[in-house]
Scaffold this active site. Structure first.
Site, short mmCIF file in Angstrom:
data_model
loop_
_atom_site.label_atom_id
_atom_site.label_comp_id
_atom_site.label_asym_id
_atom_site.label_seq_id
_atom_site.Cartn_x
_atom_site.Cartn_y
_atom_site.Cartn_z
N CYS A 18 -8.67 8.34 1.85
CA CYS A 18 -8.27 7.00 1.37
C CYS A 18 -9.01 6.52 0.14
O CYS A 18 -8.55 5.62 -0.54
CB CYS A 18 -8.44 5.93 2.42
SG CYS A 18 -9.08 6.41 3.95
N HIS A 53 -3.15 5.72 10.21
CA HIS A 53 -2.18 6.40 9.36
C HIS A 53 -1.96 7.85 9.85
O HIS A 53 -2.79 8.38 10.58
CB HIS A 53 -2.71 6.48 7.92
CG HIS A 53 -2.74 5.18 7.20
ND1 HIS A 53 -3.88 4.70 6.59
CD2 HIS A 53 -1.77 4.26 6.95
CE1 HIS A 53 -3.61 3.54 6.00
NE2 HIS A 53 -2.35 3.25 6.21
#
Ligand code: CIR
Length: 255
Positions: A250, A163
């Site tokens: 996350c 990401h």
């Protein structure tokens, strides 16, 4: 400065050992992951947050990585459409949970896909990574929603790492912690850059919360550089989540 007051986390489920990964670091040790997750929640509390802890959900091996399921802003929440098929169902319960805190919850619709691990919030601007999980249509929908909410947003290509936020973190006061994957990005040159050396690439995923910065243990140079910039750090071991390409950001949603 107290910018965040709440966080949402989800205890990892037993099935996490079958979570998605490209890391090549072996399978996570579930019991160790539970201990690390508890320490993570405790750290969020120490940073002054009220932490909502969701129960493990064995249907979704990656469900402890709640960040990817929603983008929370001061003006509204957006439920994502995660790019990995095995993670799509994670949004259902999150939508119900967020309904308790946000009046208006918007949603990214197929064929748009978006993982919020690709969304970097830098004050009122949002950078959206185009990655293997976030497609152009998903980014386009998010830009539209954010613009309606009065923010600005733009896309950034993600060539390395899972990401966008695997390689860059915004730390408030105009600081970016950044690894070599994004160092050459012209739009990031306007920030005060805290550069992560190649051997510590993984440490770029750190987390600013109310003037503390959560950092991954075992990466002394990055910790030192962040402290030199005037931030107080809190070190956490997330080795079992790293095995699934996950990191500090996350594991929670902050708002
Ligand atoms: C996945 O591949 O989706 C998970 N194993 C890791 C997600 C990490 N999320 C994040 O960096 N925001």
């Amino acid at each position: 400065m107290k910018k965040y007051s709440h966080a949402i986390v989800r205890i990892p489920c037993r099935e996490m050992i079958h979570g998605l990964t490209t890391a090549n670091l072996g399978k996570p040790d579930y019991d160790k992951a539970l201990v690390q997750h508890q320490a993570y929640s405790d750290a969020l509390k120490r940073c002054g947050l009220e932490v909502l802890v969701l129960n493990p959900d064995n249907r979704y091996p990656d469900s402890t990585f709640v960040e990817d399921t929603a983008l929370l802003t001061t003006r509204g929440a957006i439920i994502t459409n995660p790019g990995a098929p095995s993670r799509k169902g994670e949004i259902d319960e999150m939508q119900t949970v967020l309904g308790q805190y946000f009046k208006d919850v918007k949603k990214i619709q197929a064929p748009g896909t978006l993982d919020a691990g690709d969304v970097l919030m830098a004050e009122s601007h949002f950078y959206i990574g185009l990655s293997s999980r976030t497609n152009f249509e998903g980014a386009k929908q998010l830009i539209q929603i954010l613009t309606q909410l009065g923010f600005s947003a733009s896309t950034i290509p993600v060539h390395e790492g899972l990401h966008l936020k695997s390689g860059v973190a915004y730390l408030n006061h105009h600081y970016l912690v950044i690894n070599s994957d994004f160092l050459a990005e012209p739009r990031f040159q306007q920030y005060s850059l805290i550069k992560v050396i190649n051997q510590e690439n993984y440490a770029a995923n750190c987390l600013w919360i109310n003037d503390y910065v959560l950092v991954v243990s075992g990466f002394p140079k990055t910790k030192e550089a962040i402290e030199k910039a005037g931030f107080e750090t809190v070190e956490l071991d997330v080795s079992e989540f790293r095995k699934l390409d996950g990191g500090l950001s996350c594991l929670s949603l902050r708002f």
